[in-house]
Design an enzyme around this catalytic site. Structure first.
Site, PDB file in Angstrom:
ATOM      1  N   THR A  87       0.832  -1.209   0.000  1.00 52.63           N
ATOM      2  CA  THR A  87       0.000   0.000   0.000  1.00 52.63           C
ATOM      3  C   THR A  87       0.863   1.255   0.000  1.00 52.63           C
ATOM      4  O   THR A  87       0.403   2.318  -0.422  1.00 52.63           O
ATOM      5  CB  THR A  87      -0.911   0.052   1.245  1.00 52.63           C
ATOM      6  OG1 THR A  87      -0.089  -0.098   2.412  1.00 52.63           O
ATOM      7  CG2 THR A  87      -1.941  -1.062   1.227  1.00 52.63           C
ATOM      8  N   GLY A 147      13.409 -11.078   5.828  1.00 51.34           N
ATOM      9  CA  GLY A 147      12.157 -10.343   5.633  1.00 51.34           C
ATOM     10  C   GLY A 147      11.877  -9.341   6.732  1.00 51.34           C
ATOM     11  O   GLY A 147      10.742  -8.895   6.902  1.00 51.34           O
ATOM     12  N   SER A 189      13.655  -6.454   7.071  1.00 52.14           N
ATOM     13  CA  SER A 189      14.151  -5.171   6.607  1.00 52.14           C
ATOM     14  C   SER A 189      15.462  -4.733   7.239  1.00 52.14           C
ATOM     15  O   SER A 189      15.596  -3.631   7.762  1.00 52.14           O
ATOM     16  CB  SER A 189      13.080  -4.100   6.816  1.00 52.14           C
ATOM     17  OG  SER A 189      13.286  -3.134   5.842  1.00 52.14           O
ATOM     18  N   GLU A 222      17.496   4.235  -1.125  1.00 53.87           N
ATOM     19  CA  GLU A 222      17.086   2.920  -1.629  1.00 53.87           C
ATOM     20  C   GLU A 222      16.495   3.031  -3.048  1.00 53.87           C
ATOM     21  O   GLU A 222      16.784   2.228  -3.911  1.00 53.87           O
ATOM     22  CB  GLU A 222      16.075   2.295  -0.666  1.00 53.87           C
ATOM     23  CG  GLU A 222      15.673   0.921  -1.074  1.00 53.87           C
ATOM     24  CD  GLU A 222      15.809  -0.145   0.019  1.00 53.87           C
ATOM     25  OE1 GLU A 222      16.233   0.189   1.149  1.00 53.87           O
ATOM     26  OE2 GLU A 222      15.502  -1.291  -0.280  1.00 53.87           O
ATOM     27  N   ASP A 228       9.402   0.694   5.488  1.00 56.87           N
ATOM     28  CA  ASP A 228      10.513   0.130   6.270  1.00 56.87           C
ATOM     29  C   ASP A 228      11.296   1.228   6.989  1.00 56.87           C
ATOM     30  O   ASP A 228      11.597   1.114   8.179  1.00 56.87           O
ATOM     31  CB  ASP A 228      11.474  -0.648   5.342  1.00 56.87           C
ATOM     32  CG  ASP A 228      10.756  -1.694   4.500  1.00 56.87           C
ATOM     33  OD1 ASP A 228       9.619  -2.060   4.855  1.00 56.87           O
ATOM     34  OD2 ASP A 228      11.326  -2.126   3.482  1.00 56.87           O
TER      35      ASP A 228
HETATM   36  C1  GLA Z   1       8.950  -4.068   1.013  1.00 59.29           C
HETATM   37  C2  GLA Z   1       9.173  -2.595   0.686  1.00 59.29           C
HETATM   38  C3  GLA Z   1       8.121  -1.723   1.384  1.00 59.29           C
HETATM   39  C4  GLA Z   1       6.708  -2.225   1.086  1.00 59.29           C
HETATM   40  C5  GLA Z   1       6.607  -3.727   1.304  1.00 59.29           C
HETATM   41  C6  GLA Z   1       5.297  -4.307   0.841  1.00 59.29           C
HETATM   42  O1  GLA Z   1       9.170  -4.318   2.370  1.00 59.29           O
HETATM   43  O2  GLA Z   1      10.465  -2.196   1.089  1.00 59.29           O
HETATM   44  O3  GLA Z   1       8.276  -0.374   0.999  1.00 59.29           O
HETATM   45  O4  GLA Z   1       6.322  -1.867  -0.224  1.00 59.29           O
HETATM   46  O5  GLA Z   1       7.640  -4.448   0.647  1.00 59.29           O
HETATM   47  O6  GLA Z   1       4.227  -3.771   1.561  1.00 59.29           O
END
Ligand code: GLA
Length: 386
Positions: A36, A125, A127, A161, A173
């Site tokens: 989103t 996953g 981040s 990024e 993130d």
């Molecule tokens: C990754 C991206 C985020 C977001 C998610 C999906 O984590 O870095 O910015 O778009 O995917 O919601």
């Protein structure tokens, strides 16, 4: 100087002597709001008690030397900030951040030595890239005396990024790593963006089940989904010219234009638009302490990722299916970009390591490979080391 953090020994081993300062930034879970963010919508995440630390010391000469505990060879950059490849690609996060900060006024006379350590698993996953960006940003700002607000820091890291690393991610993130607080969720309205925290009733535990699988095309699949969402906007705007992003349309209006889009594009749009509506309902459920309803919405979100956005995998679906029927689990869903990666479960205190272990055992029984299980709590956002 900071004491008792995992990065000081890494710095000392690489450079001799102590760093001037150190910063820490947490990883995140995406609680609800899948894809989103770059569509201008809302998303809820939580900073977690696993972090990346960056220690830094200025150098008199112009060299920039970067080391991380997981890679044997230091990166040395002399002259302009240049993009790194191969084993040195991790250096693009701090270097991209530095470039973004220089655009915002950071000045330095010489180079620096920078060391990285983490207790946040990489590639699970959670981040780690945003955590590395935020910890680097805070360390650079302190070392070279630039004052930025938390949102400016998050935006500079996102820019790094998008423009330097080359991933068209949204603000989730970086925003969560910057604004997290213990026992609170971070709510982001990505259009501003505006960041706020949502207190939780307490007793929430997050469990991460990382498949450690990364689709070989993960970055290109993420970019493809991004492009598909933008293609949906173009189709919708032919009828509703006020629509600039998918967040500008609700599901009732979207229904009236579905036949103007190829089937796959329409499904991507439907996922995003309904997911934004779900984030609104989840936000109310969290605020009123209705964790059962919040959990139900997490499961619904996963179903939408699976069927409409098509960024799930058989492994992630299986984990969600097993977790959904496990006592103590409010809900579960894939967290982050998808196409591999991790499932997060939101559980109460009755769900413990043994229960998580049996979910893991069922997973390895089925797929022949273990899932990495990580128990996390909501924690504070990025800061200088205490
Ligand atoms: C990754 C991206 C985020 C977001 C998610 C999906 O984590 O870095 O910015 O778009 O995917 O919601």
């Amino acid at each position: 100087m900071s004491m008792g953090n995992p990065v000081d020994p890494v710095f000392e081993r690489a450079f001799g002597g102590a760093p001037a300062l150190c910063a820490r930034a947490p990883g995140r879970v995406e609680v609800i709001g899948n894809h989103t963010d770059y569509n201008g919508g809302t998303v809820i995440g939580a900073a977690i008690d696993r972090s990346v630390w960056v220690a830094i010391r200025a150098r008199a000469d112009a060299s920039m030397v970067l080391v991380t505990e997981t890679m044997p060879t230091p990166i040395t950059v002399k002259g302009p900030i240049a993009r790194q490849g191969g084993d040195a690609a991790w250096g693009n996060y701090p270097l991209g951040v530095l470039k973004a900060l220089e655009k915002r006024g950071l000045e330095r006379d010489g180079g620096f030595e920078l060391a990285v350590a983490a207790d946040l698993p990489l590639g699970a996953g959670l981040s780690s890239s945003a955590a590395l960006e935020l910890s680097s940003a805070i360390a650079f700002c302190e070392a070279f005396d630039l004052k930025l607000s938390r949102s400016e820091l998050a935006l500079a890291c996102r820019e790094a990024e998008n423009e330097f690393v080359g991933v068209p991610c949204g603000i989730l993130d970086q925003g969560v790593s910057a604004f997290g607080e213990a026992d609170k969720l971070v709510h982001i309205d990505c259009r501003g963006p505006t960041f706020s925290v949502v207190p939780t009733p307490g007793g929430i535990h997050f469990w991460i089940f990382s498949t450690r699988q990364k689709h070989a095309l993960i970055e290109s699949l993420y970019s493809t989904r991004h492009q598909e969402c933008m293609a949906a906007v173009v189709a919708v705007a032919e009828v509703f010219p006020d629509v600039k992003l998918l967040a500008d349309i609700d599901s009732a209006r979207l229904d009236t234009v579905m036949d103007r889009m190829p089937d796959a594009i329409g499904r991507r749009a439907r996922h995003v638009v309904e997911e934004i509506e779900r984030v609104g309902r989840a936000s109310s459920a969290f605020s009123s302490g209705d964790l059962n309803e919040a959990g139900r919405l997490l499961l619904e979100s996963h179903g939408s990722s699976r069927l409409l956005f098509e960024n799930s995998t058989e492994e992630l679906d299986y984990l969600v299916e097993v977790l959904a029927e496990t006592p103590g689990v409010y809900g579960a869903r894939l967290t982050g970009g998808g196409f591999g990666g991790a499932v997060m479960a939101m559980a109460d205190e009755s769900f413990g390591a043994e229960d998580a272990g049996s979910v893991g055992a069922r997973f390895s029984g089925r797929f022949g490979a273990p899932a990495e299980i990580i128990h996390v709590r909501m924690a504070d956002g990025a800061s200088l080391c205490k």
